[in-house]
Design an enzyme around this catalytic site. Sequence first.
Site, short mmCIF file in Angstrom:
data_model
loop_
_atom_site.label_atom_id
_atom_site.label_comp_id
_atom_site.label_asym_id
_atom_site.label_seq_id
_atom_site.Cartn_x
_atom_site.Cartn_y
_atom_site.Cartn_z
N ASP A 111 0.88 -1.18 0.00
CA ASP A 111 0.00 0.00 0.00
C ASP A 111 0.91 1.22 0.00
O ASP A 111 2.12 1.11 -0.11
CB ASP A 111 -0.92 0.01 1.24
CG ASP A 111 -2.19 0.83 0.99
OD1 ASP A 111 -2.07 1.98 0.56
OD2 ASP A 111 -3.29 0.31 1.23
N TRP A 147 -6.98 32.77 -12.75
CA TRP A 147 -6.43 31.79 -11.81
C TRP A 147 -5.13 32.27 -11.18
O TRP A 147 -4.69 31.73 -10.18
CB TRP A 147 -6.22 30.44 -12.50
CG TRP A 147 -4.95 30.33 -13.30
CD1 TRP A 147 -4.70 30.92 -14.50
CD2 TRP A 147 -3.77 29.59 -12.96
NE1 TRP A 147 -3.44 30.61 -14.93
CE2 TRP A 147 -2.84 29.78 -14.00
CE3 TRP A 147 -3.40 28.78 -11.88
CZ2 TRP A 147 -1.57 29.21 -14.00
CZ3 TRP A 147 -2.13 28.22 -11.89
CH2 TRP A 147 -1.23 28.43 -12.94
N SER A 174 -3.44 19.23 0.76
CA SER A 174 -3.67 17.90 0.19
C SER A 174 -2.50 17.49 -0.70
O SER A 174 -2.00 16.36 -0.60
CB SER A 174 -4.97 17.91 -0.60
OG SER A 174 -5.03 16.82 -1.46
N SER A 175 -2.04 18.42 -1.55
CA SER A 175 -0.93 18.08 -2.45
C SER A 175 0.33 17.76 -1.67
O SER A 175 1.06 16.83 -2.03
CB SER A 175 -0.62 19.25 -3.38
OG SER A 175 -1.66 19.44 -4.27
N HIS A 258 5.71 28.42 -12.42
CA HIS A 258 6.41 27.70 -13.47
C HIS A 258 6.74 26.26 -13.07
O HIS A 258 6.47 25.35 -13.85
CB HIS A 258 7.62 28.44 -14.03
CG HIS A 258 8.10 27.73 -15.26
ND1 HIS A 258 7.49 27.88 -16.47
CD2 HIS A 258 9.03 26.77 -15.42
CE1 HIS A 258 8.04 27.05 -17.34
NE2 HIS A 258 8.99 26.37 -16.72
N GLU A 260 5.01 24.58 -11.24
CA GLU A 260 3.70 23.94 -11.30
C GLU A 260 3.41 23.35 -12.69
O GLU A 260 2.84 22.27 -12.80
CB GLU A 260 2.61 24.96 -10.92
CG GLU A 260 1.18 24.54 -11.21
CD GLU A 260 0.68 23.41 -10.32
OE1 GLU A 260 1.32 23.14 -9.29
OE2 GLU A 260 -0.36 22.82 -10.67
N HIS A 308 6.97 34.89 -17.40
CA HIS A 308 5.55 35.26 -17.37
C HIS A 308 5.37 36.75 -17.12
O HIS A 308 4.25 37.23 -17.05
CB HIS A 308 4.83 34.47 -16.28
CG HIS A 308 4.83 33.00 -16.52
ND1 HIS A 308 3.86 32.35 -17.25
CD2 HIS A 308 5.71 32.02 -16.16
CE1 HIS A 308 4.11 31.06 -17.31
NE2 HIS A 308 5.24 30.83 -16.66
N THR A 333 13.65 19.31 -22.52
CA THR A 333 12.26 18.95 -22.83
C THR A 333 12.16 18.43 -24.26
O THR A 333 11.49 17.42 -24.52
CB THR A 333 11.34 20.17 -22.66
OG1 THR A 333 11.61 20.77 -21.39
CG2 THR A 333 9.89 19.76 -22.71
N ARG A 455 -6.76 38.07 -24.03
CA ARG A 455 -7.44 37.00 -23.30
C ARG A 455 -8.26 37.61 -22.17
O ARG A 455 -8.12 38.78 -21.85
CB ARG A 455 -6.41 36.01 -22.75
CG ARG A 455 -5.49 36.60 -21.71
CD ARG A 455 -4.33 35.69 -21.35
NE ARG A 455 -4.70 34.64 -20.41
CZ ARG A 455 -3.84 34.04 -19.55
NH1 ARG A 455 -2.57 34.41 -19.53
NH2 ARG A 455 -4.24 33.10 -18.76
#
Lengths: 536, 65
Positions: A111, A147, A174-175, A258, A260, A308, A333, A455
């Site tokens: 488990d 967001w 939680s994460s 980022h 994330e 960003h 990547t 946007r």
Amino acid sequence: MEATHAHGAGHAHGDDHSHRPKGIMRWITTTNHKDIGTMYLWFSFAMFMVGGAMALIIRAELFQPGLQYVEPEFFNQMITLHGLIMVFGAIMPAFVGFANWMIPMMIGAPDMAFARMNNWSFWLLPPAGILLTASMFVPGGAAGTGWTLYPPLSIQMGIGMDMAIFAVHILGMSSIMGSINIVTTILNLRAPGMPLMRMPMFCWTWLITGYLLIAVMPVLAGAVTMILTDRHFGTSFFNAAGGGDPVLFQHIFWFFGHPEVYIIALPAFGVVSHVIPAFARKPIFGYTSMVYAIASIALISFIVWAHHMYVVGMPVAGQLYFMYATILIAVPTGVKVFNWVATMWRGSMTFETPMLFALGFLFLFTIGGFTGLVLSNTAVDVQLQDTYYVVAHFHYVMVAGALFSAFAAVYYWLPKWTGHMYDETLGQWHFWTSIVSFNIAFFPQHFLGLAGMPRRIPDYALQFTDFNQVSTVGAFGFGLSQLLFLYVVLKAIRGGEKAPAKPWEGATGLEWTLPSPPPYHSFEEPPVLTETKGHA
Amino acid sequence: MGERKAGPLQVLRTVLSGLFGVRHRRTHEEDAAGLRPIQVIVAGVVVVAAFVLAIVTFVHFVATK
Ligand code: HEM
Ligand SMILES: [Cu+2]
């Protein structure tokens, strides 16, 4: 709780001798990784439907210029909740669900390491989901900030904003607990004879993702707590009127934000690294480089956040630094993509639904990676920042990337979970309708962005009409396709052709040595590993 | 597993090829034998710090008149 249940006479169900409560209490009190995985996945799907409905409200409003269906304030709330719910409610829990179900079975553990904490990590999610959705109905409505929760807007909104902040706190807890559990499980519960460098790639991606989450969720929690104290306790971290700096929030947010995106992308890489070898019938190309590259992607993801923020007024040197760093991070990547392609090279491939979704991922994630590269160029981004081009970019990486990989995972493991094969024809229909409608919905958004459509607005200039209409049609098609997905999954749960222990010829790993469905408690005794077993 | 210890150069090579994403099978097998995770982690953090410094230096060079 468990002791109150009488020992059923005669253990009819094989080794399924759990003393588990029946009905709803089974799910509330469960500490079983398979039950908890199932709950994560259903929660994620429910949130996917809620967030999807919000997306369709957004797209309906954007079908024509002018205001048709919703007030601008409500439109902004939809934008915010859609983003928060999809990122924190749908995508992240889906991959935690896969981790719960599969990691113990992949490494031969009975488990998760902290079974009770596992229950708590899951049961924190529904309150957060309820806080977010219910915030639509409070005075002033939900947060309308997007967001990213930028101040000054986020220090001005009503109680809906506080609810969003608490939801983020809860989701973060939680994460973090989920990650501690996953990391500990992987490090300590591997079957004897499975060294780290031989464990399945999905475990590697989650090990690294777990560390990323533990590192950045507290940063996000700190940022939203500072907003909270700015709102209610008289601080001025971000409030310029009190000497604070709104741009500071952006730095903190993207220092979380980022990494994330890699928290979302890495487990998706992990899934694809199982599915492609299975259906190409070849081991993954360059296992070790893959592990190292994933680790370095994770490390470098901490040093590029301000791509960003090119237009907040950074000094040129800052812009250049973040531009170079971002362009360089695209190298590992990109190499991943070559790894997957090389895995398929001269393989004997078949194209069942999991493979189709993995290939869809490969094609479309690559497009998303390329548009990311375009955006990382400061001079270009100054034009494209906050346009639909950015929206197109992140939907290619998050939907066609992470979500498609999640679909691949569901189809790949559904026979294992349910003991039944899913309907292959319908699965393939789900793939083709999804990939076609996805591209109809999102490809035109590149053109809209290049033409300058901003946007997060409910109305737009006339010249953007055609592409918006195409996009809306595609979005509704994509939404409908997901009902087909629900049908295929339900059908497989209720019955269907009996699945063998290993339904996929080319699949490798311990999870396939268990029967389908696996017993409620698996690997109570650690399996004996040979040279070839237990490698991704 | 023979407990050969990897030297700093080998660790560095591993981390750099990890950053790039490509690796020879033979060198990987040497790694698997001799590397300890802590070495790789420390080297990784050091290399990333050096990477940042290198870019900052380069930027300084191109962005000053
Ligand atoms: C090759 C890799 C990538 C590069 C070079 C890259 C680059 C960028 C850049 C420069 C932006 C900022 C654009 C702007 O706001 O003007 C951006 C936005 C974004 N990217 Fe990526 N990206 C990459 C991969 C990913 C991945 C893998 C994900 C997620 C799975 C992702 C998710 C996002 C999101 C969500 C945003 C928008 C955030 C927002 O403003 O709401 N990106 N990307
Ligand atoms: Cu980013």
